[in-house]
Enzyme design. Structure first.
Site, short mmCIF file in Angstrom:
data_model
loop_
_atom_site.label_atom_id
_atom_site.label_comp_id
_atom_site.label_asym_id
_atom_site.label_seq_id
_atom_site.Cartn_x
_atom_site.Cartn_y
_atom_site.Cartn_z
N HIS A 155 68.55 30.85 80.90
CA HIS A 155 67.82 32.06 81.35
C HIS A 155 68.30 33.30 80.58
CE1 HIS A 155 66.71 29.57 84.87
NE2 HIS A 155 67.99 29.22 84.85
N SER A 276 64.73 51.01 57.22
CA SER A 276 63.59 51.74 57.77
C SER A 276 63.31 52.93 56.87
CB SER A 276 63.93 52.19 59.18
OG SER A 276 63.22 53.37 59.50
N LYS A 282 69.16 51.91 60.11
CA LYS A 282 68.58 50.60 60.43
C LYS A 282 68.85 49.52 59.38
CE LYS A 282 65.89 51.08 64.11
NZ LYS A 282 65.02 50.22 64.83
N GLU A 289 61.85 37.91 61.67
CA GLU A 289 60.65 38.31 62.41
C GLU A 289 59.38 37.75 61.78
OE1 GLU A 289 62.46 42.47 64.25
OE2 GLU A 289 61.00 42.59 62.64
#
Ligand code: ARG
Length: 463
Positions: A155, A276, A282, A289
């Site tokens: 979980h 970024s 970043k 992704e």
């Protein structure tokens, strides 16, 4: 120029041509198309259906076309409907009469069935190689991280301590199953459809065993109608590719979580992350992704082909032309994802201290504390309650179970003794889990041995 112009009196409308053509994408298997034609004409000559001179002219002509296409010096001209018409037209243009004999005893229906099978078979070999490369990297990570402790989750909540070797070992199993799926499929599609003709075989004395053998198949397909209508193997390939993509996507999701500011379990190599345009701090996990994101289009290809196939009566229908673009795209997508993912995971840094600290803090040894009580005669249900109380106490004070004093342990249950600390240490918790498949070092060493052995299996092993 049309292959089938004879029966027609009107010119084909341009829009119809554009809608009907497949050359713009089936050119991708020109090699397989030529390979199939070479086998076909070799067999035709052996059977005395075409002369030796014609055979030589055709083989030389095809070889020249193949070389020029490989070199990029022969252009695919738009007026041709598909790769089959294109090759035949260029051949005939070059060698004359003999070129017109190539298609004897063959239809584009068995030709395209063959080309697609040869293409998929080649790509299965290539995909399998890429999965194997990934597995080798995973095995190396496993060997190096038998003692890298981390929380195992259920979980997405810390559950019990495991090791990085064990966690990565779970993915090893998934990708190994993918290899066995590719292997099953490779063996199941091992019959050659060439010679099935349009649907009902042919009246020429073809030797289908000969072409099957020349093309490296175990034998010819058994039913000529099935031969031209069957795309089961494409569906199976797309399903296997979907499964590979799913596994890559799950692993990517974990990398993304592990790379987040909150976790910091891993540091991605600069080469596999991006910045970024506005936020200088970043370092984004774009590759992971994208692998996760591209999984959608691979599933899309599977569902799309299943839907195309569901209403098709026997035998060939033009709908079958729709199998190509999506299959090519799914294959290229998964191969790209595999290569990039392997590069990313082989250059990643695992932040071992952070992983270990996270396992220590998350009560991942609570089950072991309960087991300690059980070993001292307390019924498990009572032990569960006692440790639950201790956990509450710790949460209140922001500490771990190991930080409680012996008095505090004993205030909840007098059964606890000095050896509790040893019993719930991370090392003990993992080391004692030595059932087959568990994270304990002894069990893991055996598991890694078995992984290495199973990794040696190749697609064409009949074992
Ligand atoms: N381009 C066609 C395909 O991909 C080749 C077979 C054409 N056969 C036919 N009967 N029109 O399926």
């Amino acid at each position: 120029m049309k292959l089938w112009g004879g029966r027609f009196t009107k010119e084909e409308n341009q829009l119809v041509h554009n809608f009907n053509e497949s050359l713009s994408y089936d050119r991708k298997f020109y090699r397989q198309d030529i390979q199939g034609s070479m086998a076909h004409v070799t067999m035709l000559a052996r059977q005395g259906i075409v002369s030796k001179e014609d055979e030589k002219a055709i083989l030389d002509g095809l070889k020249g076309i193949l070389e020029e296409l490989d070199a990029g010096t022969l252009a695919f001209t738009k007026e041709h409907e598909d790769i089959h018409s294109f090759v035949e037209a260029v051949l005939t243009q070059r060698i004359g009469e003999a070129g017109k004999r190539l298609h004897t005893g063959r239809s584009r229906n068995d030709q395209v069935a063959l080309d697609m099978k040869l293409y998929c078979r080649d790509e299965i070999v290539e995909t399998d190689r890429l999965v194997k490369e990934l597995l080798e990297v995973l095995l190396k990570i496993m060997e190096e991280n038998l003692d890298t402790y981390m929380p195992g989750f259920t979980h997405l909540q810390k559950a019990q301590p495991v090791t990085l070797a064990h966690h990565v070992g779970a993915y090893f199993e998934m990708f190994l199953r993918d290899r066995s799926r590719l292997k099953d499929l490779y063996n199941r599609m091992d019959q050659c459809p060439l010679g099935a003709g349009a649907l009902a075989g042919t009246t020429y004395p073809l030797d289908r065993n000969c072409t099957a053998e020349l093309l490296g198949f175990a034998g010819p397909t058994w039913n000529s109608m099935d031969s031209v209508a069957d795309r089961d193997y494409v569906v199976e390939l797309l399903s296997t590719l979907s499964m590979i993509a799913m596994h890559l996507s799950r692993f990517s999701e974990e990398i993304i979580i592990w790379n987040s500011n909150e976790y910091r379990f891993v540091e991605l190599d600069d080469a596999y992350s991006t910045g970024s345009s506005i936020m200088p701090q970043k370092k984004n996990p774009d590759i992971a992704e994208l692998v996760r994101g591209k999984t959608g289009r691979v599933y899309g290809a599977l569902v799309s082909l299943l839907t195309t196939m569901k209403g098709l009566p026997l035998a060939y229908n033009k709908d079958l032309q729709e199998d190509k673009e999506l299959t090519f795209d799914a294959i290229d997508t998964v191969k790209g994802c595999l290569a990039l993912f392997t590069g990313m995971i082989s250059t990643i840094t695992f932040c071992r201290d952070v992983m270990e600290a996270s396992a220590r803090k998350g009560f991942t040894n609570a089950t072991d504390a309960a087991d300690y009580l059980v070993n001292h005669g307390v019924p498990f249900r009572d032990a569960h309650g006692i440790v639950g109380q201790l956990v509450l106490l710790c949460i209140d004070r922001g500490i771990a179970l190991d930080d409680l004093t012996l008095e505090e342990f004993r205030s909840v249950s007098p059964v606890f003794g000095e050896d509790i600390y040893q019993a719930i240490s991370m090392e003990t918790c993992v080391r004692k889990r030595n059932t087959t498949g568990a994270p304990g070092q002894e069990a893991m060493k055996e598991a890694i041995e078995a992984c290495r052995r199973r990794l040696r299996q190749e697609l064409d092993d009949k074992t």
